[in-house]
Write a protein that holds these residues in place. Structure first.
Motif, PDB file in Angstrom:
ATOM      1  N   LYS A  20       8.669  -5.368  -6.024  1.00 18.56           N
ATOM      2  CA  LYS A  20       8.567  -5.279  -7.484  1.00 18.56           C
ATOM      3  C   LYS A  20       7.887  -6.567  -7.951  1.00 18.56           C
ATOM      4  O   LYS A  20       8.360  -7.658  -7.649  1.00 18.56           O
ATOM      5  N   THR A  66       2.980  -4.762 -20.031  1.00 15.14           N
ATOM      6  CA  THR A  66       3.699  -4.642 -18.748  1.00 15.14           C
ATOM      7  C   THR A  66       5.095  -5.236 -18.838  1.00 15.14           C
ATOM      8  O   THR A  66       5.978  -4.895 -18.038  1.00 15.14           O
ATOM      9  N   LEU A 122      -4.265  -4.065 -12.739  1.00 18.69           N
ATOM     10  CA  LEU A 122      -3.290  -2.975 -12.931  1.00 18.69           C
ATOM     11  C   LEU A 122      -3.633  -1.782 -12.031  1.00 18.69           C
ATOM     12  O   LEU A 122      -2.754  -1.149 -11.453  1.00 18.69           O
ATOM     13  N   GLU A 123      -4.934  -1.518 -11.894  1.00 19.71           N
ATOM     14  CA  GLU A 123      -5.368  -0.410 -11.019  1.00 19.71           C
ATOM     15  C   GLU A 123      -5.047  -0.740  -9.554  1.00 19.71           C
ATOM     16  O   GLU A 123      -4.564   0.108  -8.805  1.00 19.71           O
ATOM     17  N   GLU A 124      -5.304  -1.990  -9.166  1.00 22.11           N
ATOM     18  CA  GLU A 124      -5.016  -2.432  -7.791  1.00 22.11           C
ATOM     19  C   GLU A 124      -3.521  -2.291  -7.492  1.00 22.11           C
ATOM     20  O   GLU A 124      -3.121  -1.913  -6.392  1.00 22.11           O
ATOM     21  N   LEU A 125      -2.696  -2.579  -8.501  1.00 23.50           N
ATOM     22  CA  LEU A 125      -1.241  -2.457  -8.324  1.00 23.50           C
ATOM     23  C   LEU A 125      -0.826  -1.009  -8.083  1.00 23.50           C
ATOM     24  O   LEU A 125       0.070  -0.734  -7.283  1.00 23.50           O
ATOM     25  N   THR A 126      -1.486  -0.067  -8.763  1.00 23.13           N
ATOM     26  CA  THR A 126      -1.123   1.351  -8.575  1.00 23.13           C
ATOM     27  C   THR A 126      -1.638   1.892  -7.246  1.00 23.13           C
ATOM     28  O   THR A 126      -1.143   2.889  -6.746  1.00 23.13           O
ATOM     29  N   LYS A 127      -2.656   1.202  -6.667  1.00 22.35           N
ATOM     30  CA  LYS A 127      -3.235   1.691  -5.396  1.00 22.35           C
ATOM     31  C   LYS A 127      -2.843   0.812  -4.216  1.00 22.35           C
ATOM     32  O   LYS A 127      -3.522   0.792  -3.191  1.00 22.35           O
ATOM     33  N   HIS A 141      -0.846   1.889   0.896  1.00 23.51           N
ATOM     34  CA  HIS A 141      -1.066   3.045   0.021  1.00 23.51           C
ATOM     35  C   HIS A 141      -2.114   3.940   0.682  1.00 23.51           C
ATOM     36  O   HIS A 141      -3.026   3.448   1.346  1.00 23.51           O
ATOM     37  N   GLU A 143       3.038   8.764  -1.514  1.00 25.18           N
ATOM     38  CA  GLU A 143       1.690   8.187  -1.645  1.00 25.18           C
ATOM     39  C   GLU A 143       1.442   7.087  -0.613  1.00 25.18           C
ATOM     40  O   GLU A 143       0.361   6.513  -0.552  1.00 25.18           O
TER      41      GLU A 143
END
Length: 369
Positions: free
Chosen positions: A189, A221, A281-286, A315, A350
Motif C-alpha cells: 500500500k 489520492t 497514477l497509471e503506473e500504480l494501477t499497472k 502485474h 490481474e
C-alpha cells in the motif's frame, strides 16, 4: 578467466545490447553479437554503445573486445570486475543514466569499491531513456532489498539536453558475495508521494508551476504529497536551459514506483507536472510490487542469487515483449528459467508471480583479490 576454451553464446541484433554484455560479465562467459543494425542506412554500433564497451573495459581486468570493420559484429570476452575510481565522459546522444544503470548490476560484485564520475546529460527528452533521479529513487531502493546497502548517487551538476554539462557521482561501498533471495508477494500500500522538480538556466518560477500542477492531480489520492524544488544556477546548471520532474510513490516497506519527464522546447511546466502526475497514477494501477523499469535489475539479481527460489509479484500488463526478450537472454546465458504463474486469489486475478531459482553465483573477483 581460465585459459580453457569456453563456448561462445551468440546473439543477433542490437536489442538488449547492455543486458547481454552484463550477463556475459557476471557469468564470465564470452558472447558474440552479430547483425547489429545490419539493414540500416547507417549500420553497426552507435557512439553510446562504443562508449559503454570502453566503460566495461575500464571497470574490468582482462576483458577482450573485438569489433568488426563495419561495426555490425562484436565479440566480448569478459574479465574480472575490478571497479575502482574513474571519470567517464558520456556522448550527448544518451543521458548518463544509460551508463550508470549497467554499473548497478556489476558494482556490488567487484574486487574494489566503485567510484565513478559520469559527465554528460542528466536527463533526456526521449521517454524511453531513464533520468538520474529515477535511478536514485527507483533502482537504489531495489538494490537495498537484495542486501546492497551502501550505494549512493550524487548529482554534482545538472546537464539538460541538448548540450549537457552535467556531472553525477556513483559510489558503491557494498561488496557482497551474492544477492539475498527475495520473496515479494504482497502488494504494497503506497502511503506517500514524493518527488523532485528541477530547472537549469530558467526562471525558478517554472519549478513551482510544475509542483502546483502535479499536486492538483495528486491531491484527491488522500496521501501525503511532498515535492522538492531543485533550482540550479550558474556553473552547476550545465550548458542548456531545461526543466523536469520525477515523482515517486512510496510504501512503508520501502517499495517505490517512479514516473518522470523532461520539458520539451515550447512546452509548459504546468502540462509536464500534470502529465507526469497522471503517468504515476497509471503506473500504480499497472504495477504490483515495483514498476516495469525496475524489473530487469530485480530479475538479474534473482538469477545470480544463491541456489534458492526467489519470488516476486508483477502485474499482467508488465508481461510484455521487452520482459520476454530479457528472460530469454537470461536463460541463454545462465540456463535458468523464470516461471510465471497466475495468482490463485480471485482478488488478485490481474497479477502473476515470477519465480526464479538462483544459479549460486559467487563474487570471484574478491577471491582473486
Amino acid at each position: 578467466m581460465s585459459s580453457v576454451k569456453t563456448d561462445v553464446t551468440i546473439f543477433e541484433g542490437h536489442r538488449n545490447f547492455r543486458l547481454r554484455l552484463l550477463l556475459s560479465t557476471l557469468s564470465g562467459k564470452p558472447i558474440k553479437i552479430t547483425k547489429i543494425r545490419s539493414n540500416d542506412m547507417n549500420p553497426g554500433l552507435r557512439d553510446h554503445e562504443v562508449s559503454l564497451l570502453r566503460l566495461l573495459e575500464s571497470v574490468t581486468n582482462g576483458s577482450h573486445i573485438e569489433i568488426s570493420y563495419t561495426g555490425t559484429t562484436v565479440i566480448y570476452r569478459p574479465g574480472i570486475i575490478t571497479g575502482g575510481e574513474l571519470t567517464h565522459n558520456c556522448p550527448t546522444n544518451k543521458p548518463v543514466a544509460y551508463f550508470i544503470e549497467p554499473m548497478l548490476f556489476l558494482a556490488p560484485f567487484s574486487k574494489k569499491k566503485f567510484s565513478i564520475i559520469f559527465k554528460g546529460l542528466t536527463a533526456s527528452e526521449n521517454p524511453n531513456d531513464t533520468g538520474v533521479d529515477a535511478i536514485k529513487w527507483g533502482l537504489l531502493p531495489i538494490m537495498e532489498k537484495f542486501g546492497v546497502r551502501e550505494v549512493s548517487l550524487h548529482i554534482l551538476k545538472r546537464g539538460s539536453p541538448p548540450l549537457g554539462g552535467g556531472e553525477v557521482h556513483l559510489l558503491c561501498n557494498s561488496l557482497i558475495p551474492q544477492p539475498l533471495t527475495i520473496h515479494a508477494l504482497d502488494i504494497p500500500k503506497f502511503s506517500a508521494i514524493r518527488g523532485v522538480a528541477y530547472c537549469t538556466r530558467v526562471s525558478p518560477s517554472v519549478v513551482n508551476r510544475m509542483i502546483d500542477a502535479a499536486r492538483k492531480v495528486l491531491k484527491p489520492t488522500g496521501v501525503e504529497v511532498n515535492i522538492t524544488a531543485d533550482v540550479w544556477r550558474g556553473e552547476n546548471a550545465g550548458k542548456s536551459p531545461g526543466f523536469g520532474i520525477t515523482l515517486v510513490a512510496e510504501s512503508k516497506k520501502g517499495w517505490r514506483i517512479v514516473a518522470e519527464g523532461v520539458g520539451k522546447a515550447a512546452s509548459l511546466p504546468e502540462e509536464l507536472g500534470e502529465s507526469i502526475a497522471y503517468q504515476l497514477l497509471e503506473e500504480l494501477t499497472k504495477s504490483a510490487v515495483m514498476g516495469s523499469y525496475q524489473l530487469l535489475l530485480t530479475l538479474v539479481y534473482m538469477t545470480i542469487g544463491k541456489e534458492d527460489v526467489g519470488r516476486v509479484k508483477i502485474h499482467k500488463s508488465q508481461v510484455d515483449e521487452s520482459l520476454i526478450h530479457n528472460l530469454r537472454d537470461i536463460q541463454q546465458v545462465f540456463a535458468t528459467e523464470a516461471f510465471l504463474k497466475e495468482s490463485t486469489d480471485e482478488k488478485e486475478d490481474e497479477f502473476m508471480n515470477v519465480s526464479i531459482k538462483g544459479v549460486g553465483f559467487t563474487n570471484v573477483s574478491k577471491k582473486i583479490a
